[in-house]
Design an enzyme around this catalytic site. Structure first.
Site, mmCIF file in Angstrom:
data_model
loop_
_atom_site.group_PDB
_atom_site.id
_atom_site.type_symbol
_atom_site.label_atom_id
_atom_site.label_comp_id
_atom_site.label_asym_id
_atom_site.label_seq_id
_atom_site.Cartn_x
_atom_site.Cartn_y
_atom_site.Cartn_z
ATOM 1 N N ARG A 512 -50.846 2.846 -43.771
ATOM 2 C CA ARG A 512 -51.647 2.480 -42.937
ATOM 3 C C ARG A 512 -50.764 3.049 -41.615
ATOM 4 O O ARG A 512 -49.731 2.483 -41.395
ATOM 5 C CB ARG A 512 -52.040 0.918 -42.537
ATOM 6 N N VAL A 513 -50.630 2.744 -40.820
ATOM 7 C CA VAL A 513 -50.618 3.330 -39.800
ATOM 8 C C VAL A 513 -49.173 1.662 -38.962
ATOM 9 O O VAL A 513 -48.633 1.718 -38.679
ATOM 10 C CB VAL A 513 -51.070 3.972 -38.183
ATOM 11 N N ASP A 514 -50.632 1.092 -38.820
ATOM 12 C CA ASP A 514 -49.886 -0.465 -38.894
ATOM 13 C C ASP A 514 -48.830 -1.191 -39.185
ATOM 14 O O ASP A 514 -48.252 -1.435 -38.803
ATOM 15 C CB ASP A 514 -51.359 -1.929 -38.756
ATOM 16 N N ASP A 515 -48.261 -0.067 -40.641
ATOM 17 C CA ASP A 515 -47.710 -0.922 -41.767
ATOM 18 C C ASP A 515 -46.164 0.239 -41.545
ATOM 19 O O ASP A 515 -45.801 -0.208 -42.137
ATOM 20 C CB ASP A 515 -47.925 -0.974 -42.513
ATOM 21 N N VAL A 516 -46.408 0.608 -40.152
ATOM 22 C CA VAL A 516 -45.346 2.106 -40.316
ATOM 23 C C VAL A 516 -43.716 1.111 -40.174
ATOM 24 O O VAL A 516 -44.029 0.803 -38.307
ATOM 25 C CB VAL A 516 -45.532 3.060 -39.518
#
Ligand code: ATP
Ligand code: MG
Length: 644
Positions: A512-516
């Site tokens: 997930r991009v929020d997790d990058v």
């Protein structure tokens, strides 16, 4: 081994699907039965650009059809009524059953007639809270037959979670069963529904009927709590209804179902799918991504409580006239060889599952696999999370004896069907890559400013143009629909996932991009660090999150589950960090390894990183909504191991 599609055929078809989507999809849609054809100029009407007006996606507008007719009646009418539609395998290895297409039609019609008799009409919602009995797909099809909108709630959710969904969609009827056994555990489903109905009544939503299937293998009628007037035994009423029931012809854009996402990233979203486009898309993706042949015996381990069970247990396969296996029990009961026992028992040819199960069976060891022949298998599939290359190789080499291609299917509840996936045999595989887009799908990778990047690149995964299976809204929340998916990058559907494209054009989902994580200016996808950790022979599973770091901006914090019996030690910690340094680089080396006997997962088996982030940064009073966790106890265990 022979597969239907070559790489060149794919390229040709793909190009056509992009150059002329209306022509491409119309031709396919014509192979289904439509009571009334769609208006040719309205094959697809769309606006994906919020700056130009409200988001709108419509396919086959003006067409009238019925998905149940196309999935069941069509095959009976064509003379295939004696073909097995479903095999059912119960929790215990000696429990099984089956239904032909004709028998399935009879059962669907009886339930549809019952629902009509109690006043369920086109457009009404019906909540289904059933385990993996054949009655679950039957109930979905019965709703679809009469134009009712089903909302399946995974039969592992709590009373609160059901109540939330009931309050949201206000069903006329709830369909459940008294209890189920999963492994050795008895789960009293009806009690949970009872509690949820008390809860939803407090919110002003009263459900008139609770249709309850008596699951005799788990619990007797007399032991079931009963509320006279509201509760009705399925077996007392449904079999008395006629086995013929006219279908309700619905508009292509009439709602088919409402389903909530897994809740990996927060409060679940009520995803709404409509009829015509979803039907065409679920069927077509199934056919090509698994190279389906009429002789196949197909097994997907997902529960119908998730989108995978909607598109690839119920609708996709049945729309193709396939034989589907429905398994009620746990994949490791009575032992970790159960899946392969089932594969041999039924001669399963296509086996579709999730990385979480692959990793857990891998941890149990190949001995359980080697005991069984598995020679019927020809295609394997994976969905739900990025599959770590190590798990991919084990699946390919051990389960598939190095002869079955793996369809690593990237898609979402929102997309209705596969978006990026290999087609068996069409091109060389790369372990861990979902490879190339399905027909009609235009994935683009954009930077923070929404600029499309070409060639080798890494960024935010978006989709340009709509596809028939796209969801049409979030139920009752158009704002959240536009804000979440269409506002981040104008003109595109934003998936929320990160993706890298390599020099050969293959797509790699990075999480997930929020997790990058942004460590010292390096953008690091969680999937890549996790895969490096999992490649260590002593690591069974890993989850990586970012934490504040004074120097680097963000540091890398890794939760690691070891293979059974391996003790924690500082040497092992160092060697795990070394694995990441050597495979990715020093910049990605974890700053902290946190031993994890188990990881918090959603009930669909996905790692919930947002909770791990809170544990890692010691914000223990901000864990947020943990109601979609499979086992909330894991969280306490992790907190208590924080300082080890
Ligand atoms: P929520 O949206 O509520 O946080 P969720 O995204 O987990 O929940 P689903 O729609 O069930 O709900 O899952 C879709 C997501 O699963 C994708 O966005 C992606 O992150 C992940 N996923 C699914 N299949 C794959 C795959 N083959 N490779 C990588 N990631 C995948
Ligand atoms: Mg999601």
């Amino acid at each position: 081994m022979f597969f239907s599609m070559t790489g060149n055929q794919y390229l040709e078809m793909y190009q056509r699907s992009i150059d002329d989507p209306a022509g491409f999809w119309s031709e396919i849609a014509e192979t289904f039965y439509w009571k009334q054809k769609w208006s040719p100029e309205e094959v697809c009407t769309e606006n994906l650009d919020v700056t130009k007006g409200p988001i709108k996606i419509e396919w086959f507008k003006g067409g009238k059809t019925n998905i149940c007719h196309n999935a069941v009646d069509r095959y009976v009418e064509a003379g295939d009524g004696a073909k097995i539609a479903m095999y059912w395998e119960g929790n215990e290895p000696d429990q099984d059953g089956k239904l032909t297409y004709s028998e399935l039609l009879d059962k669907v019609c009886q339930l549809a007639n019952y629902l009509k008799s109690v006043g369920v009409e086109k457009g009404d919602a019906v909540v289904i809270y059933l385990p993996m009995l054949m009655e679950l797909p039957i109930a979905m099809l019965a709703c679809a037959r009469i134009g009712a909108v089903h909302s399946v709630v995974f039969a592992g959710f709590s009373a609160d979670a059901i109540a939330q969904r009931i309050t949201d969609c206000k069903p006329k009827v709830v369909i459940t069963c008294n209890a189920v056994k999963r492994g050795q555990k008895l789960i009293p489903l009806k009690d949970i529904v009872d509690a949820s109905l008390v809860e939803s009544a407090k919110n002003g939503v009263t459900v008139g009927i609770c249709l309850t299937y008596e699951n005799q293998l788990a619990m007797k009628k007399e032991d079931t709590q009963w509320i006279a007037g509201r509760d009705v035994w399925w077996q007392d009423v449904v079999p008395n209804f006629p086995t013929r029931c006219d279908v309700e012809w619905v508009d292509a854009e009439d709602p088919l179902f409402l389903l909530y996402t897994s809740g990996s990233t927060g409060k679940p979203k009520g995803v709404l799918h409509t009829t015509g486009g979803y039907m065409v898309y679920a069927a077509t993706t199934f056919k090509h991504a698994f190279d389906y042949k009429p002789t196949d015996i197909y097994w997907c381990t997902a529960d119908c409580g998730w989108i995978t069970g909607h598109s690839y247990v119920t609708y996709g396969p049945l729309l193709n006239g396939a034989t589907v296996l429905v398994y009620e029990g746990a994949p490791n009961y009575p032992d970790p060889g159960r899946c392969w026992d089932i594969v041999d028992k039924y001669g399963v040819t296509i086996f579709y599952t999730a990385p979480t199960l692959i990793r857990s069976l891998m941890r149990d060891g190949s001995v359980y696999v080697d005991r069984y022949s598995r020679k019927s298998l020809r295609v394997l599939g994976s969905v739900g999370e990025p599959i770590n290359p190590t798990a991919w190789r084990w699946f390919y080499n051990v389960v598939g004896d190095s002869r079955c291609p793996i369809s690593d299917t990237w898609w979402q509840t929102e997309t209705g069907g596969f978006m990026i996936t290999p087609l068996p045999g069409a091109w060389p595989q790369k372990p861990g890559s979902a490879t190339f887009p399905f027909f009609g799908v235009q994935p683009v990778i954009v930077d923070e400013k929404g600029r499309e990047m070409t060639g080798e690149c890494s960024g935010y995964l978006c989709i340009k143009k709509s596809w028939p299976g796209a969801f049409r809204t979030l139920y009752g929340d158009k704002d959240r629909y536009e804000t979440t998916y269409f506002k981040p990058f104008s003109g595109y559907y934003f998936s929320g996932d990160g993706c890298r494209r390599d020099k050969d054009g293959y797509h790699w989902l990075t999480g997930r991009v929020d997790d990058v994580i942004n460590a010292s200016g390096h953008r690091i996808g969680t999937a890549e660090v996790e895969s490096a950790l999992v490649s260590h022979p002593k690591c069974a599973e890993a989850a990586v999150v970012g934490i504040d770091h004074e120097v680097k901006g963000q540091g890398i914090y890794a939760f690691v589950t070891l293979v059974d019996g391996v003790p924690y030690s500082d040497d092992l910690r160092k060697s795990l960090i070394m694995a990441v340094r050597s495979q990715i680089g020093a910049f990605a080396a974890p700053d902290k390894i946190h031993w994890a006997p188990g990881l918090p997962k959603t009930r669909s088996g996905k790692i919930m990183r947002r909770i791990l982030r809170k544990i890692a940064s010691r914000q223990l009073d901000e864990l947020g909504d943990t109601s979609t966790l499979a086992d909330p106890g894991v969280v306490d265990q992790l907190i208590s191991l924080s300082d080890s």
